[in-house]
Design an enzyme around this catalytic site. Structure first.
Site, PDB file in Angstrom:
ATOM      1  N   LYS A 233      -3.721   1.518 -13.947  1.00 10.22           N
ATOM      2  CA  LYS A 233      -2.542   2.273 -14.377  1.00 10.22           C
ATOM      3  C   LYS A 233      -1.334   1.766 -13.605  1.00 10.22           C
ATOM      4  O   LYS A 233      -1.440   1.139 -12.548  1.00 10.22           O
ATOM      5  CB  LYS A 233      -2.726   3.776 -14.151  1.00 10.22           C
ATOM      6  CG  LYS A 233      -2.953   4.207 -12.687  1.00 10.22           C
ATOM      7  CD  LYS A 233      -1.703   4.356 -11.849  1.00 10.22           C
ATOM      8  CE  LYS A 233      -2.013   4.846 -10.431  1.00 10.22           C
ATOM      9  NZ  LYS A 233      -0.847   4.749  -9.519  1.00 10.22           N
TER      10      LYS A 233
ATOM     11  N   PRO B 197      -7.991  -4.454  -7.339  1.00 14.88           N
ATOM     12  CA  PRO B 197      -7.987  -4.414  -5.876  1.00 14.88           C
ATOM     13  C   PRO B 197      -8.043  -2.980  -5.363  1.00 14.88           C
ATOM     14  O   PRO B 197      -7.558  -2.048  -6.010  1.00 14.88           O
ATOM     15  CB  PRO B 197      -6.654  -5.070  -5.507  1.00 14.88           C
ATOM     16  CG  PRO B 197      -5.763  -4.779  -6.675  1.00 14.88           C
ATOM     17  CD  PRO B 197      -6.665  -4.834  -7.877  1.00 14.88           C
ATOM     18  N   MET B 198      -8.631  -2.809  -4.185  1.00 14.27           N
ATOM     19  CA  MET B 198      -8.604  -1.515  -3.518  1.00 14.27           C
ATOM     20  C   MET B 198      -7.276  -1.394  -2.770  1.00 14.27           C
ATOM     21  O   MET B 198      -6.781  -2.362  -2.205  1.00 14.27           O
ATOM     22  CB  MET B 198      -9.787  -1.384  -2.558  1.00 14.27           C
ATOM     23  CG  MET B 198     -11.141  -1.445  -3.250  1.00 14.27           C
ATOM     24  SD  MET B 198     -12.540  -1.460  -2.112  1.00 14.27           S
ATOM     25  CE  MET B 198     -12.434   0.194  -1.428  1.00 14.27           C
ATOM     26  N   GLY B 199      -6.694  -0.205  -2.797  1.00 17.07           N
ATOM     27  CA  GLY B 199      -5.440  -0.001  -2.090  1.00 17.07           C
ATOM     28  C   GLY B 199      -4.258  -0.688  -2.728  1.00 17.07           C
ATOM     29  O   GLY B 199      -3.281  -1.003  -2.061  1.00 17.07           O
ATOM     30  N   GLY B 200      -4.325  -0.911  -4.040  1.00  9.14           N
ATOM     31  CA  GLY B 200      -3.250  -1.627  -4.715  1.00  9.14           C
ATOM     32  C   GLY B 200      -2.242  -0.740  -5.419  1.00  9.14           C
ATOM     33  O   GLY B 200      -1.237  -1.226  -5.927  1.00  9.14           O
ATOM     34  N   GLY B 201      -2.535   0.557  -5.520  1.00 10.90           N
ATOM     35  CA  GLY B 201      -1.620   1.457  -6.216  1.00 10.90           C
ATOM     36  C   GLY B 201      -1.754   1.418  -7.725  1.00 10.90           C
ATOM     37  O   GLY B 201      -0.884   1.918  -8.439  1.00 10.90           O
ATOM     38  N   ILE B 202      -2.852   0.834  -8.222  1.00 13.43           N
ATOM     39  CA  ILE B 202      -3.050   0.772  -9.675  1.00 13.43           C
ATOM     40  C   ILE B 202      -4.273   1.577 -10.122  1.00 13.43           C
ATOM     41  O   ILE B 202      -4.756   1.423 -11.238  1.00 13.43           O
ATOM     42  CB  ILE B 202      -3.118  -0.681 -10.194  1.00 13.43           C
ATOM     43  CG1 ILE B 202      -4.145  -1.518  -9.429  1.00 13.43           C
ATOM     44  CG2 ILE B 202      -1.745  -1.332 -10.111  1.00 13.43           C
ATOM     45  CD1 ILE B 202      -4.274  -2.941  -9.959  1.00 13.43           C
TER      46      ILE B 202
ATOM     47  N   GLY C 128      -7.562   2.006  -8.983  1.00 19.09           N
ATOM     48  CA  GLY C 128      -8.925   1.511  -9.088  1.00 19.09           C
ATOM     49  C   GLY C 128     -10.002   2.550  -8.846  1.00 19.09           C
ATOM     50  O   GLY C 128     -10.855   2.796  -9.697  1.00 19.09           O
TER      51      GLY C 128
ATOM     52  N   SER D 102      -9.762   5.617 -11.258  1.00 21.30           N
ATOM     53  CA  SER D 102     -10.188   5.221 -12.597  1.00 21.30           C
ATOM     54  C   SER D 102     -11.704   5.110 -12.666  1.00 21.30           C
ATOM     55  O   SER D 102     -12.328   5.544 -13.647  1.00 21.30           O
ATOM     56  CB  SER D 102      -9.538   3.891 -12.979  1.00 21.30           C
ATOM     57  OG  SER D 102      -9.903   3.500 -14.285  1.00 21.30           O
TER      58      SER D 102
ATOM     59  N   ASP E  17      -5.205  11.589  -8.943  1.00 20.13           N
ATOM     60  CA  ASP E  17      -4.966  10.777 -10.137  1.00 20.13           C
ATOM     61  C   ASP E  17      -6.134  10.784 -11.117  1.00 20.13           C
ATOM     62  O   ASP E  17      -6.003  10.274 -12.235  1.00 20.13           O
ATOM     63  CB  ASP E  17      -4.666   9.323  -9.743  1.00 20.13           C
ATOM     64  CG  ASP E  17      -3.314   9.162  -9.074  1.00 20.13           C
ATOM     65  OD1 ASP E  17      -2.530  10.130  -9.071  1.00 20.13           O
ATOM     66  OD2 ASP E  17      -3.049   8.064  -8.543  1.00 20.13           O
TER      67      ASP E  17
END
EC number: 2.7.1.148
Length: 290
Positions: free
Chosen positions: A13, A96-101, A103, A106, A138
Site C-alpha cells: 500500500k 521490504p520490512m520497515g518500508g512503510g508499504i 508488508g 498486509s 493498518d
C-alpha cells in the site's frame, strides 16, 4: 474445509497523503491519511488441514514464529471462532520490512481473509477487521480491500476513489521504526483537519517527511532525486519513497535511470485490492456468495 493449496496476494500500500492533527488523551496520534493498494506484493500459499497447528515457512532469521504477524493472525482467528483446523502457510516475501508499504499488516490481513475462506468460518469483513485491529492499525484496511480515507488513530475508514496512477517506489537502504518518528520532538502534530473532498483537491503531503529526511540522509537523497522527475513523497513513516506518473512507460523510464544497487519497482495504484479480487474468484469457483 478446503484442502487444496491456494495462493493469495498480499499487496503493498501507499499513504498518498498523511497529516497529523493532534494527540488523544492516551497519547496516540490523530491523523488523516489516504490508503491505496498496489498491484505488487508478497504471496501466501496456504494448505488447510485438520491438524490444529499453524506451520509457517520459510523461517525468518531472528523472528520466532509466534511473533510473526501471519501466525498471530491465524492463531487469533482460531481463538475467536473456536476453530480446531490448521494450515501450512508458505510466504513468498517480496516487500521490504520497515518500508512503510504495509508488508507485515498486509500479510496478517491475507492470512485472515484466506483462512476464513479455507476453514469456511463465514466471518464478515467487520469481524475480520476487528481481529486485525488488535494485530496492527493498518490491518483493517487490507482486510476490507478498498482504498480508504483513514481518520482518528486510523480506525475510522471511509472508502475512497483516488486516481489509479502509476508509481515508482524506491526503498532507501535504511530501516525506520515508526515509534522513532512519532516520538520525535520536532514532528508536526497540529495540521488542521480537512474534509476528504478538500484534501483530494489539494496538493498531497506527509507530515512525517521532514523529520525522516532530516535524520536519514539516504531517504533525503533519494527523494530529492525523484523530485526532479515527478511529484514525490514519503509513504507512511518510510523508508520507502514514491513518485507518481500517468503511465507505466513514464515510470519505467525513470526506473531505468536508477543505479543497479537501488531497490525499486514500478506498480499501479489499485482502489480494489488484489486480495479482494482473488477472494471473489475463489468464491465464484465455489459457487458461494461474494
Amino acid at each position: 474445509m478446503i484442502t487444496s493449496p491456494t495462493t493469495w496476494p498480499s499487496p503493498a500500500k501507499l499513504n498518498l497523503f498523511l497529516y497529523i492533527n493532534g494527540r488523544t488523551d492516551n497519547g496516540y496520534h490523530e491523523l488523516q491519511t489516504l490508503f491505496q493498494f498496489l498491484d505488487h506484493g508478497d504471496q501466501l500459499t496456504i494448505t488447510a488441514n485438520d491438524s490444529g497447528h499453524i506451520t509457517l515457512t520459510p523461517d525468518i532469521v531472528d523472528l520466532p514464529v509466534e511473533q510473526n504477524l501471519i501466525w498471530k493472525a491465524a492463531n487469533a482467528l482460531q481463538k475467536k471462532t473456536g476453530c480446531t483446523l490448521g494450515a501450512n502457510i508458505h510466504l513468498n516475501k517480496i516487500l521490504p520490512m520497515g518500508g512503510g508499504i504495509g508488508g507485515g499488516s498486509s500479510n496478517a490481513a491475507t492470512a485472515l481473509v484466506a483462512l476464513n475462506f479455507l476453514w469456511q468460518l463465514g466471518l464478515s469483513d467487520d469481524e475480520l477487521a476487528d481481529i486485525g485491529l488488535k494485530l496492527g492499525a493498518d490491518v483493517p484496511v487490507f482486510v476490507r480491500g478498498h482504498a480508504a480515507f483513514a481518520e482518528g488513530v486510523g480506525e475510522k475508514l471511509t472508502p475512497a476513489q483516488p486516481e489509479e496512477k502509476w508509481y515508482l517506489v524506491v526503498r532507501p537502504d535504511v530501516h525506520i521504526a515508526t515509534v522513532d518518528i512519532f516520538t520525535h520532538p520536532q514532528l508536526t502534530r497540529n495540521t488542521p483537519k480537512r474534509s476528504l473532498e478538500t484534501l483530494l483537491d489539494s496538493e498531497y503531503g506527509n507530515d512525517c517527511e521532514k523529520i525522516v529526511r532530516m535524520i536519514h540522509p539516504k531517504v533525503d537523497k533519494q527523494l530529492s532525486w525523484l523530485l526532479q522527475y515527478a511529484p514525490s513523497r514519503l509513504t507512511g513513516t518510510g523508508s520507502c519513497v514514491f513518485a507518481e506518473f500517468n503511465s507505466r512507460s513514464e515510470a519505467e523510464s525513470i526506473l531505468a535511470q536508477l543505479s543497479d544497487n537501488v531497490s525499486a519497482f514500478v506498480a499501479q495504484g489499485r482502489n480494489i485490492s488484489p486480495l479482494k479480487e482473488t477472494l471473489a474468484d475463489y468464491l465464484s469457483a465455489q459457487n458461494r456468495p461474494i
